[in-house]
Design a protein around this motif. Structure first.
Motif, PDB file in Angstrom:
ATOM      1  N   ALA A  12      11.246  -8.501  -2.647  1.00 39.91           N
ATOM      2  CA  ALA A  12       9.786  -8.473  -2.627  1.00 39.91           C
ATOM      3  C   ALA A  12       9.332  -7.434  -3.642  1.00 39.91           C
ATOM      4  O   ALA A  12       9.926  -6.349  -3.725  1.00 39.91           O
ATOM      5  N   ASN A  13       8.319  -7.753  -4.408  1.00 47.74           N
ATOM      6  CA  ASN A  13       7.856  -6.863  -5.473  1.00 47.74           C
ATOM      7  C   ASN A  13       6.343  -6.707  -5.414  1.00 47.74           C
ATOM      8  O   ASN A  13       5.615  -7.666  -5.168  1.00 47.74           O
ATOM      9  N   LEU A  14       5.876  -5.472  -5.631  1.00 46.32           N
ATOM     10  CA  LEU A  14       4.452  -5.157  -5.661  1.00 46.32           C
ATOM     11  C   LEU A  14       4.130  -4.458  -6.975  1.00 46.32           C
ATOM     12  O   LEU A  14       4.781  -3.473  -7.337  1.00 46.32           O
ATOM     13  N   THR A  15       3.127  -4.967  -7.695  1.00 50.36           N
ATOM     14  CA  THR A  15       2.714  -4.347  -8.950  1.00 50.36           C
ATOM     15  C   THR A  15       1.212  -4.121  -8.950  1.00 50.36           C
ATOM     16  O   THR A  15       0.464  -4.818  -8.248  1.00 50.36           O
ATOM     17  N   THR A  16       0.767  -3.142  -9.737  1.00 51.40           N
ATOM     18  CA  THR A  16      -0.659  -2.817  -9.797  1.00 51.40           C
ATOM     19  C   THR A  16      -1.160  -2.807 -11.237  1.00 51.40           C
ATOM     20  O   THR A  16      -0.394  -2.572 -12.183  1.00 51.40           O
ATOM     21  N   LYS A  17      -2.464  -3.036 -11.378  1.00 47.91           N
ATOM     22  CA  LYS A  17      -3.107  -2.981 -12.686  1.00 47.91           C
ATOM     23  C   LYS A  17      -4.575  -2.627 -12.503  1.00 47.91           C
ATOM     24  O   LYS A  17      -5.255  -3.203 -11.667  1.00 47.91           O
ATOM     25  N   GLN A  18      -5.052  -1.668 -13.281  1.00 44.85           N
ATOM     26  CA  GLN A  18      -6.472  -1.318 -13.257  1.00 44.85           C
ATOM     27  C   GLN A  18      -7.250  -2.402 -13.992  1.00 44.85           C
ATOM     28  O   GLN A  18      -6.903  -2.789 -15.111  1.00 44.85           O
ATOM     29  N   THR A  19      -8.321  -2.907 -13.361  1.00 45.10           N
ATOM     30  CA  THR A  19      -9.086  -3.987 -13.961  1.00 45.10           C
ATOM     31  C   THR A  19     -10.522  -3.933 -13.451  1.00 45.10           C
ATOM     32  O   THR A  19     -10.929  -2.946 -12.828  1.00 45.10           O
ATOM     33  N   THR A  20     -11.296  -4.957 -13.727  1.00 46.93           N
ATOM     34  CA  THR A  20     -12.646  -5.077 -13.157  1.00 46.93           C
ATOM     35  C   THR A  20     -12.763  -6.438 -12.483  1.00 46.93           C
ATOM     36  O   THR A  20     -12.105  -7.415 -12.885  1.00 46.93           O
ATOM     37  N   TYR A  21     -13.606  -6.485 -11.469  1.00 41.07           N
ATOM     38  CA  TYR A  21     -13.908  -7.743 -10.776  1.00 41.07           C
ATOM     39  C   TYR A  21     -15.419  -7.807 -10.627  1.00 41.07           C
ATOM     40  O   TYR A  21     -16.016  -6.918 -10.021  1.00 41.07           O
ATOM     41  N   LYS A  22     -16.009  -8.813 -11.264  1.00 47.42           N
ATOM     42  CA  LYS A  22     -17.462  -8.952 -11.301  1.00 47.42           C
ATOM     43  C   LYS A  22     -18.129  -7.680 -11.828  1.00 47.42           C
ATOM     44  O   LYS A  22     -19.151  -7.227 -11.323  1.00 47.42           O
ATOM     45  N   GLY A  23     -17.489  -7.091 -12.850  1.00 47.10           N
ATOM     46  CA  GLY A  23     -18.035  -5.929 -13.524  1.00 47.10           C
ATOM     47  C   GLY A  23     -17.822  -4.598 -12.831  1.00 47.10           C
ATOM     48  O   GLY A  23     -18.287  -3.565 -13.319  1.00 47.10           O
ATOM     49  N   VAL A  24     -17.108  -4.592 -11.702  1.00 45.05           N
ATOM     50  CA  VAL A  24     -16.883  -3.367 -10.915  1.00 45.05           C
ATOM     51  C   VAL A  24     -15.407  -2.982 -10.999  1.00 45.05           C
ATOM     52  O   VAL A  24     -14.539  -3.851 -10.908  1.00 45.05           O
ATOM     53  N   PRO A  25     -15.085  -1.680 -11.179  1.00 48.85           N
ATOM     54  CA  PRO A  25     -13.683  -1.261 -11.248  1.00 48.85           C
ATOM     55  C   PRO A  25     -12.902  -1.650  -9.997  1.00 48.85           C
ATOM     56  O   PRO A  25     -13.325  -1.392  -8.873  1.00 48.85           O
ATOM     57  N   HIS A  26     -11.779  -2.299 -10.211  1.00 50.43           N
ATOM     58  CA  HIS A  26     -10.907  -2.732  -9.125  1.00 50.43           C
ATOM     59  C   HIS A  26      -9.451  -2.443  -9.474  1.00 50.43           C
ATOM     60  O   HIS A  26      -9.088  -2.306 -10.646  1.00 50.43           O
ATOM     61  N   LEU A  27      -8.642  -2.384  -8.429  1.00 53.13           N
ATOM     62  CA  LEU A  27      -7.196  -2.349  -8.576  1.00 53.13           C
ATOM     63  C   LEU A  27      -6.681  -3.753  -8.268  1.00 53.13           C
ATOM     64  O   LEU A  27      -6.901  -4.281  -7.175  1.00 53.13           O
TER      65      LEU A  27
END
Length: 256
Positions: free
Chosen positions: A43-58
């Motif tokens: 099982a693997n978990l990865t993260t990335k900083q991004t935006t969702y509907k213009g709001v900062p999301h992980l």
């Protein structure tokens, strides 16, 4: 091996909302899955900083798959995705897309925390359309709650903590109670590390053998990285142990 990644949900909690700022962009955690004496999968978990509907999301991506001999008679290819608001720690969008033997399921969930509703879409059967369902305040999905737990400071997560929470897993809400029962020095492939021992109360019968049939160890530091998970299932037992980690924000203190 059915629902490998669902096991993560049983040891995670939500209490209010909190900013997620201790997870590094590009972090990766891999767990080796054992079913009884078999090396059953990963099982693997990865993260990335991004935006969702213009709001900062992980953006968090979780995958689970069987390997080796287990894959030959029971193939699992699970994909989970979550977009988590980094300011509130709450999920905005969640995907569960699984292939487990002959079983197939693909759900997408949009969360509306302002009015405690969610929109559930069955992507496997588009004719079913989308449903607007009632939710509860502070609901988490099975990935977002994991990273919310890790965002807690050592002072906020310590021995004696008992938390009740609601987690949206597949297409329904699951209530859990979590207990931090102690600390323990745990041996891993990287060395020995001090961990918090966490036991959730779960519904027995459907998946787990006992009401408290799952135990989780996470690093006793600011990372709260999962090191070991043990579960007594209705049929057999499962263990997931840390196999690899990359780009963890704070150094893990292993003793060789």
């Amino acid at each position: 091996m059915n629902k490998i990644l669902n096991l993560f949900a049983v040891f995670i909690f939500f209490l209010g909302s909190a900013q997620i700022d201790n997870i590094a962009d590009g972090e990766s955690i891999t767990l080796r899955i054992h079913y009884g004496f078999l090396n059953a999968g990963t099982a693997n978990l990865t993260t990335k900083q991004t935006t969702y509907k213009g709001v900062p999301h992980l953006y968090v991506k979780g995958t689970g798959q069987t390997t080796g001999a287990v894959k030959a008679f029971f193939k699992v290819e699970d994909l989970y995705e979550s977009f988590i608001n980094t300011e509130t720690g709450l999920p905005s969008f969640y995907v569960r897309n699984v292939r487990e033997g002959s079983y197939r399921q693909h759900f997408e969930t949009v969360f509306n925390h302002d009015n405690n509703t969610l929109i559930l879409t069955d992507k496997k059967t588009p004719a079913n359309g989308s449903k607007v369902l009632k939710s509860v305040k502070g609901v988490q999905d099975m990935l977002s709650c994991f990273y919310y737990l890790r965002s807690k400071s050592p002072d906020e997560l310590k021995v004696g903590t008992i938390i009740n929470m609601n987690v949206w897993i597949d297409d329904e809400m699951f209530p859990f109670q979590l207990k931090v029962t102690g600390t323990e020095n745990l041996k891993t492939k990287f060395g020995t590390i001090n961990c918090l021992k966490i036991i959730p109360s779960v519904k027995s019968g459907r998946v787990f053998k006992e009401k408290e049939g799952v135990t989780m160890w996470v690093s006793n530091d600011a990372n709260h990285v999962p090191m070991l998970l043990k579960a007594e299932l209705a049929v057999g037992s499962l263990k997931a142990s840390i196999d690899d980690y990359k780009n963890v924000k704070y150094p893990l203190k292993f003793i060789k």
